[in-house]
Design an enzyme around this catalytic site. Structure first.
Site, PDB file in Angstrom:
ATOM      1  N   THR A 241      -1.842  -3.367  12.507  1.00 31.48           N
ATOM      2  CA  THR A 241      -0.695  -3.605  11.624  1.00 31.48           C
ATOM      3  C   THR A 241       0.498  -2.761  12.058  1.00 31.48           C
ATOM      4  O   THR A 241       1.625  -3.255  12.159  1.00 31.48           O
ATOM      5  CB  THR A 241      -1.069  -3.281  10.158  1.00 31.48           C
TER       6      THR A 241
ATOM      7  N   LYS B  71      -6.669   7.118  10.060  1.00 31.78           N
ATOM      8  CA  LYS B  71      -8.127   6.983  10.225  1.00 31.78           C
ATOM      9  C   LYS B  71      -8.385   6.743  11.710  1.00 31.78           C
ATOM     10  O   LYS B  71      -8.593   5.616  12.143  1.00 31.78           O
ATOM     11  CB  LYS B  71      -8.596   5.776   9.407  1.00 31.78           C
TER      12      LYS B  71
ATOM     13  N   ARG C 230      -4.910   0.745  -7.077  1.00 31.67           N
ATOM     14  CA  ARG C 230      -3.664   1.261  -6.491  1.00 31.67           C
ATOM     15  C   ARG C 230      -3.013   2.320  -7.375  1.00 31.67           C
ATOM     16  O   ARG C 230      -2.272   3.167  -6.902  1.00 31.67           O
ATOM     17  CB  ARG C 230      -2.650   0.116  -6.305  1.00 31.67           C
TER      18      ARG C 230
ATOM     19  N   GLY D 245      -5.002   0.106  13.729  1.00 26.54           N
ATOM     20  CA  GLY D 245      -3.704   0.261  14.404  1.00 26.54           C
ATOM     21  C   GLY D 245      -2.975  -1.054  14.617  1.00 26.54           C
ATOM     22  O   GLY D 245      -1.799  -1.055  14.975  1.00 26.54           O
TER      23      GLY D 245
ATOM     24  N   PHE E 237     -14.028   3.855   3.055  1.00 30.52           N
ATOM     25  CA  PHE E 237     -12.989   2.967   2.538  1.00 30.52           C
ATOM     26  C   PHE E 237     -12.278   3.667   1.387  1.00 30.52           C
ATOM     27  O   PHE E 237     -12.901   4.068   0.411  1.00 30.52           O
ATOM     28  CB  PHE E 237     -13.581   1.631   2.080  1.00 30.52           C
TER      29      PHE E 237
ATOM     30  N   ASP F 218      -5.347   2.286  10.423  1.00 30.91           N
ATOM     31  CA  ASP F 218      -6.799   2.165  10.565  1.00 30.91           C
ATOM     32  C   ASP F 218      -7.088   1.685  11.994  1.00 30.91           C
ATOM     33  O   ASP F 218      -7.135   2.486  12.921  1.00 30.91           O
ATOM     34  CB  ASP F 218      -7.278   1.187   9.489  1.00 30.91           C
TER      35      ASP F 218
ATOM     36  N   ASP G  88      -5.618  -0.134  -2.043  1.00 28.57           N
ATOM     37  CA  ASP G  88      -6.375  -0.994  -2.943  1.00 28.57           C
ATOM     38  C   ASP G  88      -7.705  -1.438  -2.368  1.00 28.57           C
ATOM     39  O   ASP G  88      -7.942  -1.401  -1.164  1.00 28.57           O
ATOM     40  CB  ASP G  88      -5.579  -2.274  -3.253  1.00 28.57           C
TER      41      ASP G  88
ATOM     42  N   GLU H 256       3.945   3.930   6.120  1.00 29.85           N
ATOM     43  CA  GLU H 256       2.700   3.177   5.896  1.00 29.85           C
ATOM     44  C   GLU H 256       1.755   3.980   5.010  1.00 29.85           C
ATOM     45  O   GLU H 256       1.855   5.207   4.921  1.00 29.85           O
ATOM     46  CB  GLU H 256       2.010   2.938   7.248  1.00 29.85           C
ATOM     47  N   ASP H 257       0.809   3.284   4.401  1.00 40.00           N
ATOM     48  CA  ASP H 257      -0.220   3.968   3.628  1.00 40.00           C
ATOM     49  C   ASP H 257      -1.301   4.535   4.549  1.00 40.00           C
ATOM     50  O   ASP H 257      -1.662   5.699   4.462  1.00 40.00           O
ATOM     51  CB  ASP H 257      -0.843   3.035   2.576  1.00 40.00           C
TER      52      ASP H 257
ATOM     53  N   GLY I  54       0.777  -1.243   0.000  1.00 44.53           N
ATOM     54  CA  GLY I  54       0.000   0.000   0.000  1.00 44.53           C
ATOM     55  C   GLY I  54       0.803   1.285   0.000  1.00 44.53           C
ATOM     56  O   GLY I  54       0.352   2.294  -0.531  1.00 44.53           O
TER      57      GLY I  54
HETATM   58  P1  IMP Z   1      -4.977  -1.670  10.383  1.00 44.70           P
HETATM   59  O1  IMP Z   1      -6.449  -1.874  10.570  1.00 44.70           O
HETATM   60  O2  IMP Z   1      -4.530  -0.358  10.981  1.00 44.70           O
HETATM   61  O3  IMP Z   1      -4.194  -2.835  10.894  1.00 44.70           O
HETATM   62  O4  IMP Z   1      -4.711  -1.559   8.839  1.00 44.70           O
HETATM   63  C1  IMP Z   1      -4.408  -2.692   8.089  1.00 44.70           C
HETATM   64  C2  IMP Z   1      -4.116  -2.395   6.661  1.00 44.70           C
HETATM   65  O5  IMP Z   1      -5.347  -2.423   5.978  1.00 44.70           O
HETATM   66  C3  IMP Z   1      -3.477  -1.059   6.298  1.00 44.70           C
HETATM   67  O6  IMP Z   1      -2.081  -1.066   6.345  1.00 44.70           O
HETATM   68  C4  IMP Z   1      -3.962  -0.876   4.871  1.00 44.70           C
HETATM   69  O7  IMP Z   1      -3.070  -1.484   3.973  1.00 44.70           O
HETATM   70  C5  IMP Z   1      -5.301  -1.582   4.892  1.00 44.70           C
HETATM   71  N1  IMP Z   1      -6.397  -0.608   4.989  1.00 44.70           N
HETATM   72  C6  IMP Z   1      -6.977  -0.100   6.085  1.00 44.70           C
HETATM   73  N2  IMP Z   1      -7.939   0.782   5.770  1.00 44.70           N
HETATM   74  C7  IMP Z   1      -7.941   0.838   4.413  1.00 44.70           C
HETATM   75  C8  IMP Z   1      -8.699   1.593   3.451  1.00 44.70           C
HETATM   76  O8  IMP Z   1      -9.566   2.444   3.752  1.00 44.70           O
HETATM   77  N3  IMP Z   1      -8.407   1.352   2.148  1.00 44.70           N
HETATM   78  C9  IMP Z   1      -7.450   0.466   1.743  1.00 44.70           C
HETATM   79  N4  IMP Z   1      -6.712  -0.241   2.597  1.00 44.70           N
HETATM   80  C10 IMP Z   1      -6.957  -0.060   3.920  1.00 44.70           C
HETATM   81 MG    MG Z   2      -0.632  -0.856   4.660  1.00 39.72          MG
END
Ligand code: IMP
Ligand code: MG
Length: 190
Positions: free
Chosen positions: A105, A129, A163, A103, A150, A101, A157, A97-98, A42
């Site tokens: 990851t 987010k 992407r 947190g 989203f 969300d 993606d 990171e991209d 991402g």
């Molecule tokens: P986490 O929920 O913070 O662990 O995010 C996990 C991963 O999900 C992120 O690193 C993104 O690659 C992907 N992700 C989370 N939210 C979005 C979104 O809105 N669009 C696309 N990918 C997302």
């Molecule tokens: Mg990511």
């Protein structure tokens, strides 16, 4: 199912913000050794633009994490599928990171890298987010804070698509019974 893309962050806004972030990050590290880490897939586009905005000379490296199943928000479902190749011990590490969300990851990544004893460990994310945060690990540099929805494009993606877009867009799927955002229906991949 009809899909609609709504631009949330324009290419010009991304460029301007990255220029600011590049100045801030460069000023912080100065001449000290830095490893800039791109979290695949991402962050690939953000990373490429961010490192070009730096006036420092970082090592660059890549890692990949994969989240799987519907239980992504639970710890233990995230794994490192491609590790770094450079040593980070004693060096400043900037994880790029991209989006942060829930947190999970980001926390997994920081915990994984911290045990290698970098001189410092910081996280930079294009998008924060905050509304969906379940665990907090501290994002040191945030490009944009986004409330909900989203997002796709500029590296992000949906099922590996979108992407390539040069803007960040909200992906909205129009359900027969009203508007339904994509993130309620599908798990994102890193
Ligand atoms: P986490 O929920 O913070 O662990 O995010 C996990 C991963 O999900 C992120 O690193 C993104 O690659 C992907 N992700 C989370 N939210 C979005 C979104 O809105 N669009 C696309 N990918 C997302
Ligand atoms: Mg990511």
């Amino acid at each position: 199912m009809p899909v609609e893309l709504r631009e949330v962050i324009s290419p010009a806004a991304i460029r301007a913000r990255i220029a600011e972030m590049g100045r801030e990050i460069s000023a912080l590290y100065g001449d000290e050794p830095v490893v800039a880490v791109c979290v695949l897939k991402g962050a690939f586009m953000f990373f490429a633009d961010l490192v070009r905005s730096l006036s420092i000379n970082p090592e660059v490296d890549f890692l990949r994490v994969t989240s799987y199943g519907k239980s992504q928000s639970r710890t233990g479902t995230i794994s490192l599928t491609k590790d770094l190749e450079v040593e980070i011990e004693g060096k400043h590490v900037l994880v790029v990171e991209d989006i942060v969300d829930t947190g999970h990851t980001a926390c997994f990544l920081l915990d994984t890298l911290r045990v290698r004893r970098p001189r410092s460990l910081r996280l930079c994310s294009l998008i924060d987010k905050k509304e969906r945060r379940e665990v907090e690990c501290g994002v040191d540099f945030v490009g944009f804070s986004v409330q909900e929805g989203f997002l796709v494009g500029y590296g992000l993606d949906f099922a590996e698509l979108y992407r390539h877009l040069d803007a960040v867009c909200e992906l909205v799927r129009d359900e027969p019974n009203g508007t339904n955002r994509a993130d309620t229906a599908e798990e994102p991949d890193a």
